[in-house]
Write an enzyme that holds these catalytic residues in place. Sequence first.
Site, mmCIF file in Angstrom:
data_model
loop_
_atom_site.group_PDB
_atom_site.id
_atom_site.type_symbol
_atom_site.label_atom_id
_atom_site.label_comp_id
_atom_site.label_asym_id
_atom_site.label_seq_id
_atom_site.Cartn_x
_atom_site.Cartn_y
_atom_site.Cartn_z
ATOM 1 N N ASP A 18 0.833 -1.215 0.000
ATOM 2 C CA ASP A 18 0.000 0.000 0.000
ATOM 3 C C ASP A 18 0.864 1.260 0.000
ATOM 4 O OD1 ASP A 18 -2.298 1.460 0.029
ATOM 5 O OD2 ASP A 18 -2.877 0.961 2.085
ATOM 6 N N GLY A 21 0.266 5.383 -4.491
ATOM 7 C CA GLY A 21 -0.318 6.652 -4.944
ATOM 8 C C GLY A 21 0.158 7.822 -4.095
ATOM 9 N N HIS A 35 3.098 3.355 -8.955
ATOM 10 C CA HIS A 35 2.946 1.907 -9.209
ATOM 11 C C HIS A 35 4.208 1.341 -9.863
ATOM 12 C CE1 HIS A 35 -1.078 2.086 -7.758
ATOM 13 N NE2 HIS A 35 -1.561 2.776 -8.776
ATOM 14 N N LEU A 129 11.831 -20.101 -3.914
ATOM 15 C CA LEU A 129 10.751 -19.264 -3.371
ATOM 16 C C LEU A 129 9.489 -19.517 -4.170
ATOM 17 C CD1 LEU A 129 9.919 -16.750 -1.548
ATOM 18 C CD2 LEU A 129 10.396 -15.347 -3.570
ATOM 19 N N LEU A 186 -7.022 -5.472 6.832
ATOM 20 C CA LEU A 186 -6.665 -6.652 6.035
ATOM 21 C C LEU A 186 -7.229 -6.571 4.623
ATOM 22 C CD1 LEU A 186 -6.923 -9.572 8.610
ATOM 23 C CD2 LEU A 186 -4.874 -8.540 7.624
#
Length: 245
Positions: A18, A21, A35, A129, A186
């Site tokens: 998050d 922006g 982004h 991974l 969440l």
Amino acid sequence: MQSNASRNEKLHVGIIMDGNGRWATRRGLSRLRGHEAGVEAIRRVVEAAPKQGIGTLTLYAFSTDNWRRPKAEVAALMTLLRFYLANEVQSLVRNGVRLTVIGRRDRLPDGIANAITRAEDATAEGTTLHLRIAVDYSARDAILNAAAKAAALTSLTREAFSQLVTGEAGLRDVDLIIRTSGEKRLSDFLLWEGAYAELHFTERMWPEFDAGDLAAALASFHGRERRFGGLQAIVPEEVPSLSRV
Ligand code: FPP
């Protein structure tokens, strides 16, 4: 304090990426630039994760609710995803990363679903991974779809239901969920497989997140005592599983 897990045990970490922006607008840049910088952060974290004891990394790239964003931003995010799939596969293969994408594929722009399948096939042998990218993803929808499939079954275990929710047999429950940018929610991410996840919230904006931030989140995680509803700290493998829900 007792550590929740041996340092040799490979963890499953989920990240809500998050702040792209806000990071961009504070610098007078377009949100798209944020982004793009977010993709750089993904590269850093994918490289750092296995070195820090992470075996599975689930990144929240696009939620079912993100379709509500302006068309131009949605299109830009889809373009970034397309570029990521096209440009990153070789490096993922080289580094032993297995990529899978979770979420709906039927609403993605033309060609992306096929690009996802190609990337998944090309990286299928990776063992260093497991990178899971959540695209057009909603945890509640994943649970709902699993419940619809389960309705046809006569018996059901937690393990079998987990497989229906996650699309994978034996996927490790999420140990730690990290959310950047200071938000503490969440947002419909990994609600089933993260039932006992520890939560780590950081003020760092996603485009700035790096290996040091990941290490700090893991250090905080390793300092916690996980009891899974019991009285003593235990590791996930020792949690007695109920055969029926
Ligand atoms: C949240 O920041 C971030 C997203 C909704 C998208 C995350 C996408 C990327 C990191 C890049 C694309 C991903 C791939 C896999 C190529 P926000 O835009 O909500 O930030 P804000 O809350 O500051 O507005």
